[in-house]
Scaffold this motif. Sequence first.
Motif, PDB file in Angstrom:
ATOM      1  N   VAL A 170      61.323  68.709  30.335  1.00  0.00           N
ATOM      2  CA  VAL A 170      60.683  68.841  31.652  1.00  0.00           C
ATOM      3  C   VAL A 170      59.537  67.846  31.779  1.00  0.00           C
ATOM      4  O   VAL A 170      59.370  67.194  32.821  1.00  0.00           O
ATOM      5  CB  VAL A 170      60.189  70.289  31.864  1.00  0.00           C
ATOM      6  N   VAL A 171      58.742  67.710  30.719  1.00  0.00           N
ATOM      7  CA  VAL A 171      57.653  66.733  30.738  1.00  0.00           C
ATOM      8  C   VAL A 171      58.207  65.321  30.847  1.00  0.00           C
ATOM      9  O   VAL A 171      57.689  64.486  31.606  1.00  0.00           O
ATOM     10  CB  VAL A 171      56.785  66.895  29.469  1.00  0.00           C
ATOM     11  N   ALA A 172      59.290  65.029  30.113  1.00  0.00           N
ATOM     12  CA  ALA A 172      59.883  63.686  30.150  1.00  0.00           C
ATOM     13  C   ALA A 172      60.428  63.351  31.530  1.00  0.00           C
ATOM     14  O   ALA A 172      60.351  62.197  31.981  1.00  0.00           O
ATOM     15  CB  ALA A 172      60.987  63.578  29.102  1.00  0.00           C
ATOM     16  N   VAL A 173      60.987  64.357  32.223  1.00  0.00           N
ATOM     17  CA  VAL A 173      61.553  64.113  33.550  1.00  0.00           C
ATOM     18  C   VAL A 173      60.464  63.929  34.598  1.00  0.00           C
ATOM     19  O   VAL A 173      60.583  63.074  35.489  1.00  0.00           O
ATOM     20  CB  VAL A 173      62.497  65.269  33.941  1.00  0.00           C
ATOM     21  N   THR A 174      59.411  64.721  34.501  1.00  0.00           N
ATOM     22  CA  THR A 174      58.379  64.703  35.550  1.00  0.00           C
ATOM     23  C   THR A 174      57.284  63.673  35.309  1.00  0.00           C
ATOM     24  O   THR A 174      56.601  63.290  36.266  1.00  0.00           O
ATOM     25  CB  THR A 174      57.735  66.085  35.680  1.00  0.00           C
ATOM     26  N   THR A 175      57.108  63.213  34.073  1.00  0.00           N
ATOM     27  CA  THR A 175      56.029  62.253  33.797  1.00  0.00           C
ATOM     28  C   THR A 175      56.144  60.969  34.606  1.00  0.00           C
ATOM     29  O   THR A 175      55.126  60.458  35.103  1.00  0.00           O
ATOM     30  CB  THR A 175      55.984  61.921  32.289  1.00  0.00           C
TER      31      THR A 175
ATOM     32  N   ALA B  50      53.490  57.942  37.489  1.00  0.00           N
ATOM     33  CA  ALA B  50      53.295  56.499  37.410  1.00  0.00           C
ATOM     34  C   ALA B  50      53.408  55.879  38.799  1.00  0.00           C
ATOM     35  O   ALA B  50      54.052  56.422  39.703  1.00  0.00           O
ATOM     36  CB  ALA B  50      54.317  55.868  36.469  1.00  0.00           C
ATOM     37  N   SER B  51      52.793  54.739  38.959  1.00  0.00           N
ATOM     38  CA  SER B  51      52.827  54.044  40.245  1.00  0.00           C
ATOM     39  C   SER B  51      54.241  53.593  40.587  1.00  0.00           C
ATOM     40  O   SER B  51      54.984  53.123  39.713  1.00  0.00           O
ATOM     41  CB  SER B  51      51.885  52.837  40.205  1.00  0.00           C
ATOM     42  N   TYR B  52      54.598  53.719  41.857  1.00  0.00           N
ATOM     43  CA  TYR B  52      55.908  53.257  42.331  1.00  0.00           C
ATOM     44  C   TYR B  52      56.073  51.768  42.049  1.00  0.00           C
ATOM     45  O   TYR B  52      57.117  51.328  41.559  1.00  0.00           O
ATOM     46  CB  TYR B  52      56.005  53.550  43.828  1.00  0.00           C
ATOM     47  N   LEU B  53      55.064  50.985  42.335  1.00  0.00           N
ATOM     48  CA  LEU B  53      55.166  49.539  42.147  1.00  0.00           C
ATOM     49  C   LEU B  53      55.305  49.172  40.682  1.00  0.00           C
ATOM     50  O   LEU B  53      56.047  48.240  40.331  1.00  0.00           O
ATOM     51  CB  LEU B  53      53.929  48.850  42.753  1.00  0.00           C
ATOM     52  N   VAL B  54      54.592  49.888  39.810  1.00  0.00           N
ATOM     53  CA  VAL B  54      54.699  49.606  38.376  1.00  0.00           C
ATOM     54  C   VAL B  54      56.128  49.831  37.897  1.00  0.00           C
ATOM     55  O   VAL B  54      56.693  49.011  37.154  1.00  0.00           O
ATOM     56  CB  VAL B  54      53.708  50.485  37.592  1.00  0.00           C
ATOM     57  N   LYS B  55      56.736  50.948  38.332  1.00  0.00           N
ATOM     58  CA  LYS B  55      58.108  51.241  37.907  1.00  0.00           C
ATOM     59  C   LYS B  55      59.090  50.224  38.482  1.00  0.00           C
ATOM     60  O   LYS B  55      60.036  49.797  37.792  1.00  0.00           O
ATOM     61  CB  LYS B  55      58.476  52.666  38.342  1.00  0.00           C
ATOM     62  N   ALA B  56      58.911  49.842  39.739  1.00  0.00           N
ATOM     63  CA  ALA B  56      59.820  48.869  40.350  1.00  0.00           C
ATOM     64  C   ALA B  56      59.710  47.505  39.666  1.00  0.00           C
ATOM     65  O   ALA B  56      60.722  46.852  39.365  1.00  0.00           O
ATOM     66  CB  ALA B  56      59.530  48.747  41.843  1.00  0.00           C
TER      67      ALA B  56
ATOM     68  N   THR C 122      68.072  54.677  41.675  1.00  0.00           N
ATOM     69  CA  THR C 122      68.543  55.836  40.907  1.00  0.00           C
ATOM     70  C   THR C 122      67.482  56.283  39.916  1.00  0.00           C
ATOM     71  O   THR C 122      67.221  57.483  39.759  1.00  0.00           O
ATOM     72  CB  THR C 122      69.849  55.493  40.171  1.00  0.00           C
ATOM     73  N   TYR C 123      66.866  55.326  39.236  1.00  0.00           N
ATOM     74  CA  TYR C 123      65.789  55.677  38.303  1.00  0.00           C
ATOM     75  C   TYR C 123      64.600  56.300  39.038  1.00  0.00           C
ATOM     76  O   TYR C 123      64.017  57.289  38.575  1.00  0.00           O
ATOM     77  CB  TYR C 123      65.335  54.431  37.547  1.00  0.00           C
ATOM     78  N   LEU C 124      64.243  55.731  40.172  1.00  0.00           N
ATOM     79  CA  LEU C 124      63.061  56.201  40.888  1.00  0.00           C
ATOM     80  C   LEU C 124      63.225  57.631  41.402  1.00  0.00           C
ATOM     81  O   LEU C 124      62.278  58.431  41.362  1.00  0.00           O
ATOM     82  CB  LEU C 124      62.763  55.261  42.059  1.00  0.00           C
ATOM     83  N   TRP C 125      64.415  57.967  41.896  1.00  0.00           N
ATOM     84  CA  TRP C 125      64.593  59.267  42.549  1.00  0.00           C
ATOM     85  C   TRP C 125      65.303  60.302  41.685  1.00  0.00           C
ATOM     86  O   TRP C 125      65.513  61.426  42.130  1.00  0.00           O
ATOM     87  CB  TRP C 125      65.380  59.091  43.859  1.00  0.00           C
ATOM     88  N   LEU C 126      65.678  59.960  40.449  1.00  0.00           N
ATOM     89  CA  LEU C 126      66.375  60.916  39.582  1.00  0.00           C
ATOM     90  C   LEU C 126      65.600  62.225  39.368  1.00  0.00           C
ATOM     91  O   LEU C 126      66.195  63.305  39.395  1.00  0.00           O
ATOM     92  CB  LEU C 126      66.699  60.260  38.241  1.00  0.00           C
ATOM     93  N   PRO C 127      64.282  62.198  39.163  1.00  0.00           N
ATOM     94  CA  PRO C 127      63.571  63.479  38.991  1.00  0.00           C
ATOM     95  C   PRO C 127      63.705  64.420  40.177  1.00  0.00           C
ATOM     96  O   PRO C 127      63.706  65.649  39.997  1.00  0.00           O
ATOM     97  CB  PRO C 127      62.111  63.042  38.790  1.00  0.00           C
TER      98      PRO C 127
END
Length: 296
Positions: A127-132, A136-142, A175-180
């Motif tokens: 749960v922590v791994a999915v929600t962490t 994080a910032s959207y731009l950092v992940k993108a 897909t990565y951004l919205w998977l949680p």
Amino acid sequence: MPRGDERSREEQISGTAFAPSRSMRRRISLAFLLIPPLTWLVVAYLGSLAVLLVSAFWSTNSFTGAVVRSFTFDNVARVLTDEVFRTATLRTVSVALAVTILCAVLAVPLAFYMAKIASPRVRLALVVAVTTPLWASYLVKAYAWRMLLSPEGPLSWATSYTPGYGLIATIVTLTYLWLPYMVIPVFAAFSRVPDSLIDASSDLGASDLSTLRMVLAPLVFPGIAAGSIFTFSLSLGDYIAVTIVGGKTQLLGNIIYGQLVTANNQPLAAALSIIPLVAIVAYLLAMRRTGALENV
């Protein structure tokens, strides 16, 4: 009976008659609680949507670029007839559906393991791994995915293959951004399924696949549909990820952004915005029949 006692009794009766009942006091308190959020919803949210819809029927001055508040159907007609806009609409809806399907395929086995198989300690860690990543910032992940998918990036070093920037990179990143947003409601749906139902299905001789198809799938489907509302709507309106990793890919979101910021054509941008708005409303109406709105 003394006259004073009669008078006090009459005052008590009259006071009781005009005093608000308990249910009325509750309604008044509830009304005071709901007035601020309802005012915000009507004025700020629905009001801005109304202005958006109205501005779609305005035009711009060809010389100064200023908005001309004169009623015209030119923008709507251009949106409906322009081949570029129709192609972008089909591509955007296809991307949103692809992201939703991929998120569901990844979320269902993970959520099932988290809810029914994992120990409490492993479940908490997952749960922590999915929600962490949500913190994080959207731009950092993108931009992290831009680096990962780069022709000179880590993926190319490890596998000698990378999809580069384009439509596939956009779908993978979204897909990565919205998977949680898919995992969480599906995990909640699996958690509400009693273990006794699974045990009873096994005792009656059903295979694991039959149990999944006939017992779990009908109970968990509203959770999947609830998660799909988030993944579909967020993918449909996204314009940042496609700008970062999409290369030359054009979706409705970045076309609308370009018309609004680059071309300074607010009426045409508003007319284009009606398309994802209608698509989301239609999707919500379709999901309403599945009970998904009760699981959001």
